[in-house]
Design a protein around this motif. Structure first.
Motif, PDB file in Angstrom:
ATOM      1  N   UNK A 170       0.944  -1.199  -0.142  1.00  0.00           N
ATOM      2  CA  UNK A 170       0.061   0.024   0.030  1.00  0.00           C
ATOM      3  C   UNK A 170       0.867   1.249   0.019  1.00  0.00           C
ATOM      4  N   UNK A 171       0.850   2.074  -0.927  1.00  0.00           N
ATOM      5  CA  UNK A 171       1.612   3.317  -1.029  1.00  0.00           C
ATOM      6  C   UNK A 171       0.659   4.399  -0.670  1.00  0.00           C
ATOM      7  N   UNK A 172       1.519   5.542   0.080  1.00  0.00           N
ATOM      8  CA  UNK A 172       0.767   6.984   0.348  1.00  0.00           C
ATOM      9  C   UNK A 172       1.131   7.639  -0.912  1.00  0.00           C
ATOM     10  N   UNK A 173       0.340   8.176  -1.545  1.00  0.00           N
ATOM     11  CA  UNK A 173       0.453   9.093  -2.667  1.00  0.00           C
ATOM     12  C   UNK A 173      -0.046  10.564  -2.298  1.00  0.00           C
ATOM     13  N   UNK A 174       0.765  11.275  -2.549  1.00  0.00           N
ATOM     14  CA  UNK A 174       0.374  12.870  -2.178  1.00  0.00           C
ATOM     15  C   UNK A 174       0.676  14.016  -3.344  1.00  0.00           C
ATOM     16  N   UNK A 175       0.339  15.219  -2.832  1.00  0.00           N
ATOM     17  CA  UNK A 175       0.934  16.228  -4.134  1.00  0.00           C
ATOM     18  C   UNK A 175       0.141  15.909  -5.339  1.00  0.00           C
ATOM     19  N   UNK A 176      -0.942  15.437  -5.492  1.00  0.00           N
ATOM     20  CA  UNK A 176      -1.578  14.985  -6.748  1.00  0.00           C
ATOM     21  C   UNK A 176      -2.666  16.057  -7.114  1.00  0.00           C
ATOM     22  N   UNK A 177      -2.767  16.446  -8.397  1.00  0.00           N
ATOM     23  CA  UNK A 177      -4.036  17.039  -8.782  1.00  0.00           C
ATOM     24  C   UNK A 177      -4.824  16.113  -9.709  1.00  0.00           C
ATOM     25  N   UNK A 178      -6.028  15.834  -9.232  1.00  0.00           N
ATOM     26  CA  UNK A 178      -6.963  14.887  -9.711  1.00  0.00           C
ATOM     27  C   UNK A 178      -7.632  15.537 -10.828  1.00  0.00           C
ATOM     28  N   UNK A 179      -7.784  14.872 -11.961  1.00  0.00           N
ATOM     29  CA  UNK A 179      -8.772  15.454 -13.186  1.00  0.00           C
ATOM     30  C   UNK A 179      -9.477  14.403 -13.729  1.00  0.00           C
ATOM     31  N   UNK A 180     -10.375  14.466 -14.422  1.00  0.00           N
ATOM     32  CA  UNK A 180     -11.131  13.457 -15.169  1.00  0.00           C
ATOM     33  C   UNK A 180     -10.917  13.476 -16.557  1.00  0.00           C
ATOM     34  N   UNK A 181     -10.545  12.217 -17.035  1.00  0.00           N
ATOM     35  CA  UNK A 181     -10.415  12.491 -18.716  1.00  0.00           C
ATOM     36  C   UNK A 181     -11.554  12.673 -19.303  1.00  0.00           C
ATOM     37  N   UNK A 182     -11.656  13.618 -20.280  1.00  0.00           N
ATOM     38  CA  UNK A 182     -12.677  14.198 -21.046  1.00  0.00           C
ATOM     39  C   UNK A 182     -13.489  12.996 -21.838  1.00  0.00           C
ATOM     40  N   UNK A 183     -14.833  12.974 -21.589  1.00  0.00           N
ATOM     41  CA  UNK A 183     -15.364  11.719 -22.373  1.00  0.00           C
ATOM     42  C   UNK A 183     -15.335  10.443 -21.494  1.00  0.00           C
ATOM     43  N   UNK A 184     -14.698  10.568 -20.211  1.00  0.00           N
ATOM     44  CA  UNK A 184     -14.631   9.043 -19.656  1.00  0.00           C
ATOM     45  C   UNK A 184     -15.935   9.217 -18.626  1.00  0.00           C
ATOM     46  N   UNK A 185     -15.999   7.991 -18.342  1.00  0.00           N
ATOM     47  CA  UNK A 185     -17.216   7.722 -17.312  1.00  0.00           C
ATOM     48  C   UNK A 185     -17.275   8.679 -16.148  1.00  0.00           C
ATOM     49  N   UNK A 186     -16.065   8.631 -15.350  1.00  0.00           N
ATOM     50  CA  UNK A 186     -16.153   9.549 -14.444  1.00  0.00           C
ATOM     51  C   UNK A 186     -16.351  11.072 -14.591  1.00  0.00           C
ATOM     52  N   UNK A 187     -15.827  11.565 -15.929  1.00  0.00           N
ATOM     53  CA  UNK A 187     -16.098  12.914 -16.190  1.00  0.00           C
ATOM     54  C   UNK A 187     -17.771  12.938 -16.515  1.00  0.00           C
ATOM     55  N   UNK A 188     -18.485  11.990 -17.050  1.00  0.00           N
ATOM     56  CA  UNK A 188     -19.892  11.946 -17.472  1.00  0.00           C
ATOM     57  C   UNK A 188     -20.636  12.120 -15.834  1.00  0.00           C
TER      58      UNK A 188
END
Length: 255
Positions: free
Chosen positions: A107-125
């Motif tokens: 399990x990795x601890x991830x920080x300092x990330x800017x999250x975006x949704x790929x255009x036309x992806x299910x998450x974006x919709x």
């Protein structure tokens, strides 16, 4: 857990995939964690019974309700008991995980990330259909409210792209039912969060679009842009990003 920071304290939980974490705890303990679940269940049952008695007594003095008071109180207590049990069990799994997280090197601890949704992806919709469904648009060819329901039924995990200050990217997958405190996908891009992620594979960013997911021939081919970006830090083939299933996301206080 890799990349841990002893000076950071978790002060706000935004997302917690307790089913995945419960599996992880069970595997690491050889099934012994089931005993904890039983103890929590017994405690919640006792609290439920106590709430049932108190609520029934509270409404018993109303003569015009007759026996229905106890029925109503019992129903309320039953709902309260389920709520208490669910919350207590969830918080027990959370505290157990935080106490043992350092023991899980995968399990990795991830920080300092800017999250975006790929255009036309299910998450974006999925981010925008709940809002669009509130608008009255009779001329649209699709029912937006039904579309939001269909997305949730068809896909349990939604992918967002996380990019650090150096431009390196990762794909983070979120269980849509694991958000806490009324947060959702749209909130993730507005917060400074730390993520606990379990690497599950690699994928091209172009494979996140809905058209690529529904393609009978598989994911979309790597684009020219992805090819020009070269290999990642870890030496992965051009265009392929590490994919992480997120177990926990929250706000940390460092001090």
């Amino acid at each position: 857990m890799a990349n841990s920071d002893n000076k950071a304290t978790l002060v706000k939980v935004v997302y917690f995939d307790e089913e995945s974490v419960s599996d992880l705890l069970d595997i690491s303990a050889g099934g012994k964690e089931a005993q904890t679940t039983e103890r929590v269940k017994e405690r919640a049952t006792d609290m439920h019974a106590s709430a049932d008695t108190k609520l029934a007594a509270k409404f018993n003095w109303l003569p015009f309700l007759g026996g229905s008071a106890e029925v109503g109180a019992g129903a309320s207590a039953s709902s309260l008991g389920r709520s208490i049990f669910n919350k207590t069990l969830s918080n027990t799994i959370l505290t157990d995980y935080l106490a043992k997280a350092i023991e899980f090197p995968a399990v990795l601890k991830l920080g300092g990330l800017r999250l975006t949704a790929q255009k036309d992806s299910a998450a974006y919709t999925k981010m925008f259909t709940p809002y669009a469904a509130l608008l009255k648009m009779d001329d649209l060819p699709v029912d937006l409210a039904r579309m939001d329901e269909a997305l949730e039924a068809a896909k349990g995990y939604y992918e967002l792209v996380g990019e650090d200050a150096d431009g390196h990217k990762k794909i983070l997958r979120f269980n849509i039912r694991a958000f806490r405190n009324n947060y959702g996908l749209v909130d993730l891009g507005r917060m400074e969060l730390v993520f606990h992620g379990l690497r599950v594979g690699r994928a091209a960013e172009s494979s996140l679009t809905m058209s690529a997911e529904m393609s009978p021939t598989g994911p979309a081919p790597i684009t020219a842009k992805e090819l020009l970006e070269g290999t990642t830090d870890e030496g992965h083939p051009a265009g392929l990003l590490d994919v992480y299933d997120v177990l926990l996301a929250g706000v940390e206080h460092v001090g």
